[in-house]
Design an enzyme around this catalytic site. Sequence first.
Site, PDB file in Angstrom:
ATOM      1  N   ASP A 100      -3.180  26.412 -63.369  1.00 53.58           N
ATOM      2  CA  ASP A 100      -3.497  25.742 -64.627  1.00 53.58           C
ATOM      3  C   ASP A 100      -4.458  26.538 -65.488  1.00 53.58           C
ATOM      4  OD1 ASP A 100      -3.728  23.935 -66.651  1.00 53.58           O
ATOM      5  OD2 ASP A 100      -4.936  22.494 -65.531  1.00 53.58           O
ATOM      6  N   ASP A 303      -1.721  28.346 -73.723  1.00 56.77           N
ATOM      7  CA  ASP A 303      -1.648  27.567 -72.491  1.00 56.77           C
ATOM      8  C   ASP A 303      -0.296  27.776 -71.815  1.00 56.77           C
ATOM      9  OD1 ASP A 303      -2.156  25.673 -70.503  1.00 56.77           O
ATOM     10  OD2 ASP A 303      -1.395  24.022 -71.725  1.00 56.77           O
TER      11      ASP A 303
END
Length: 422
Positions: A100, A303
Amino acid sequence: MGGSSRVQNAVVVVTAVLVVLGMNVDGFSTELIPRHSPASPFYNPSRSQYEHLQDAIERSRKRVNHFENKLEAPLSPGGIEYLMRISIGTPPVEFVAIADTGSDLTWTQCLPCTQCYKQNFPIYDPRRSSSYKTISCKADVCFDLQSISSGCDRNNSTCEYLYGYADNSRTQGTLSTESITIGGTVIRNNIFGCSHLSTGTFPSTASGIIGLGAGKLSLVSQLGESGRKFSYCLAPYSSKSTTRISFGSDALLSGVSTPIQSDPAFDAFYFLSLESLSVGSKTIPLPSSNGVIRGGGGNIVIDSGTTVTFLPQETLLRLVSALEEAIRVPKTTDPTSTFSLCYRVEGESEFPNVTADFKGARVVLRPVNTFVEVADGVVCLAVLPTQRVSVFGNIAQTNFLVGYDLDARAVTFKPTDCTKAN
Ligand SMILES: *[C@@H]1O[C@H](CO)[C@@H](O)[C@H](O)[C@H]1NC(C)=O
Ligand SMILES: *[C@@H]1O[C@H](CO)[C@@H](O)[C@H](O)[C@H]1NC(C)=O
Ligand SMILES: *[C@@H]1O[C@H](CO)[C@@H](O)[C@H](O)[C@H]1NC(C)=O
């Protein structure tokens, strides 16, 4: 719990702690597994490629919608799109965890469980590991966790943490250090969360999260001497290929470079400054900030855990009209009612590049970065509008070697055929 921000000069203190606990590794690499790849434990062969994409878009929407909640780590853990195999402890116990780039704390579920979610891999038992150590609540690191709450366990003075995600999922447990093995390299004394209590949307197929964010506690930030950096190369969405992620001295930082901006309210995020997008001679400037999020001067978050790209409505409309002018193929409507600009393509069609001018870095996005096939023969511009925060998603990043350097505070992009780069 509570009281995570105590002293002003804690930055200096925590740096010293990390060096003492420090990892002494040069570099290491491992496989980065797309969630929808047959190599992933999440792989569901009964869903088509298009259904996988719809699932990913739904997760992207949730992830971005949760962004507005400033008090918590603003990402939903169910929305993560890439996985890594890691091992923890001595002797090492292997499991699959979520990689992540939008959160910092690395954590896994630990025995004994006060409340653990169901997980398919055996739950790690720190009592069976010779390298497990708790962190004292008197250690400075316990009080300098930024978005993580911490406190003291009264009985034994261990540092107890609580980390909440924006969709109200949370993990709670003992802040500890442990050896983590990634790609055969043992990284000692990595600070991680030994989670005894977790609630929310964590999937049973993954046993925790590897925090690759920009904040101080992330796995990358802890790579002191070998260089606090990592790189990855994502294959096009339709290829489902696993690729590699590399850390420390193995990380490849090349191509154009743009500064990482940081917003103290969202310290895990890699904010970049996207100045404009161009199609041919049409240039569309971007607003310098978006909605409520300042982004430390940046206006878009890069991201890997968000599949599509999110742009302000106004920017998206202008991009759509610039592309409409440039594309000669007949338009069609999106059979999934998701995207606003779609084309029916038969055989080879020419789609224009979109040039993304980040501060100091011109990145030429090819059609594979901007369009995605949503149904047989139908491709759509893989961008959705947002009022909260713009996100440079993982489709936009495919076929680039993307490097993150926390020391130089820069992200680099180099065009690369990621299906061949392994
Ligand atoms: C401390 O230990 C006692 C007895 O084992 C237990 O009842 C209590 O809940 C513990 N306190 C904390 C804060 O865990
Ligand atoms: C410290 O106490 C807590 C609560 O009683 C317990 O969960 C934890 O395992 C203890 N840690 C150690 C290292 O004994
Ligand atoms: C798109 O960009 C690539 C790489 O810069 C270039 O080779 C290609 O010719 C461009 N395509 C168009 C249609 O301009």
